[in-house]
Enzyme design. Structure first.
Site, short mmCIF file in Angstrom:
data_model
loop_
_atom_site.label_atom_id
_atom_site.label_comp_id
_atom_site.label_asym_id
_atom_site.label_seq_id
_atom_site.Cartn_x
_atom_site.Cartn_y
_atom_site.Cartn_z
N TYR A 169 -20.33 75.97 -36.20
CA TYR A 169 -20.02 77.03 -35.16
C TYR A 169 -20.58 78.58 -35.49
O TYR A 169 -20.74 78.63 -36.89
CB TYR A 169 -18.62 77.19 -35.01
CG TYR A 169 -17.85 77.64 -36.17
CD1 TYR A 169 -17.33 79.12 -36.21
CD2 TYR A 169 -17.12 76.75 -37.23
CE1 TYR A 169 -16.55 79.64 -37.50
CE2 TYR A 169 -16.50 77.37 -38.42
CZ TYR A 169 -16.15 78.57 -38.40
OH TYR A 169 -15.50 79.00 -39.25
N PRO A 170 -21.06 79.23 -34.41
CA PRO A 170 -21.65 80.57 -34.60
C PRO A 170 -20.49 81.43 -34.62
O PRO A 170 -19.36 80.96 -33.82
CB PRO A 170 -22.71 80.58 -33.51
CG PRO A 170 -22.05 79.46 -32.50
CD PRO A 170 -21.42 78.54 -32.98
N MET A 171 -20.55 82.66 -35.08
CA MET A 171 -19.68 83.55 -34.84
C MET A 171 -20.13 85.01 -34.69
O MET A 171 -21.14 85.33 -35.16
CB MET A 171 -18.40 83.39 -35.96
CG MET A 171 -19.07 83.88 -37.24
SD MET A 171 -17.61 84.11 -38.61
CE MET A 171 -16.76 85.65 -37.73
#
Length: 273
Positions: A169-171
């Site tokens: 996941y990107p953050m």
């Protein structure tokens, strides 16, 4: 084959990382004859073998969970020219219009600016009353240096595991007026990240986490890749981390992608091609 005429683009530090997610267009695939299907799958298998045989290069392949995507790849390579060429070849390896990109993420492996330094560990030993130059001092310093070297090597030049469950996941960090991560002092950010790290270390042996940076390279700021033996631990660490102030007050998350690492022949069967 990669373009041998283009000069390599190798970062000053770290490796390039591509996360690539595709849908299989089964309608297009069904148009192929059986011989064409065999040739297409052989072509992708040979490409995967070529990429994996390149120096300092790793390519993981996943069967993606849920209809968000069907196939996933994680490509780690030092030379951006080669990685870019491989990425384009992967997209077309099964034939035109068979693999449709649904998401991608480009980043670099990077060191953490919040990692405790050797000097900080030395100050800690002094506060603990360990005499400089004593056998205990030397033993503790050897352990500290080995731990720092191992951690930095994994952050910059990781050897990715074959654990079956992979979560990506990107953050980003928030920039709201009342919750602006970048308005905090370095000391405040480092203290918060130290607490964040303590939560993560509770999952040692169950979760292997790789943080890659993409500021200026992609839409988010970091990519988080979690490797695990089962989904329970992925759910557990993400849930627990969200109560930590770094996540609860300052983190913004993108879409989550779950993949299962499989050999290519099993991957073909799983996605039904």
């Amino acid at each position: 084959m990669t373009d041998k005429t283009a000069p390599p683009i190798v970062p000053t530090e770290g490796w390039h990382v591509f996360h690539l997610f595709y849908k299989v267009e089964h309608g297009q695939w069904q148009i192929f004859t059986e011989q064409e299907k065999i040739r297409a799958k052989t072509r992708l298998a040979e490409l995967v073998q070529e990429i994996r045989s390149a120096p300092d290069t790793q390519l993981l392949s996943f069967a993606m969970v849920t209809p968000k995507a069907d196939l996933g790849f994680m490509l780690v390579a030092p030379d951006l020219q080669a990685a870019n060429a491989w990425e384009k070849q992967i997209s077309l390896a099964l034939g035109a219009d068979v693999l449709s990109p649904v998401a991608s993420f480009f980043s670099l492996t990077e060191r953490s600016e919040y990692l405790s330094t050797e000097e900080e560990y030395i100050e800690g030993l002094k506060r603990d009353g360990v005499a400089e130059g004593s056998p205990e001092w030397e033993n503790r310093m050897t352990e500290i240096r080995d731990r720092l070297d191992k951690y930095l090597k994994f952050r910059l030049y990781p050897a990715l595991p074959d654990w079956p469950v992979v979560c990506f996941y990107p953050m980003m960090k928030r920039r709201r007026p009342e919750q602006n991560w970048y308005a905090l002092s370095f000391a405040e950010r480092k203290e918060l990240m130290a607490g964040h790290g303590r939560v993560g270390r509770k999952w040692h042996g169950k979760i292997l986490q790789l943080i890659t940076g993409c500021t200026g390279l992609d839409d988010a700021e970091w990519g988080v890749t979690l490797f695990a033996q089962n989904t329970y631990d992925v759910k557990g660490i993400v849930y627990e981390m969200r109560f930590d102030p770094v996540s609860a007050e300052y983190a913004e998350f993108g879409e989550f992608y779950i993949g299962l690492q499989l050999p290519l022949d099993e991957l073909y069967r799983r996605v039904q091609i």
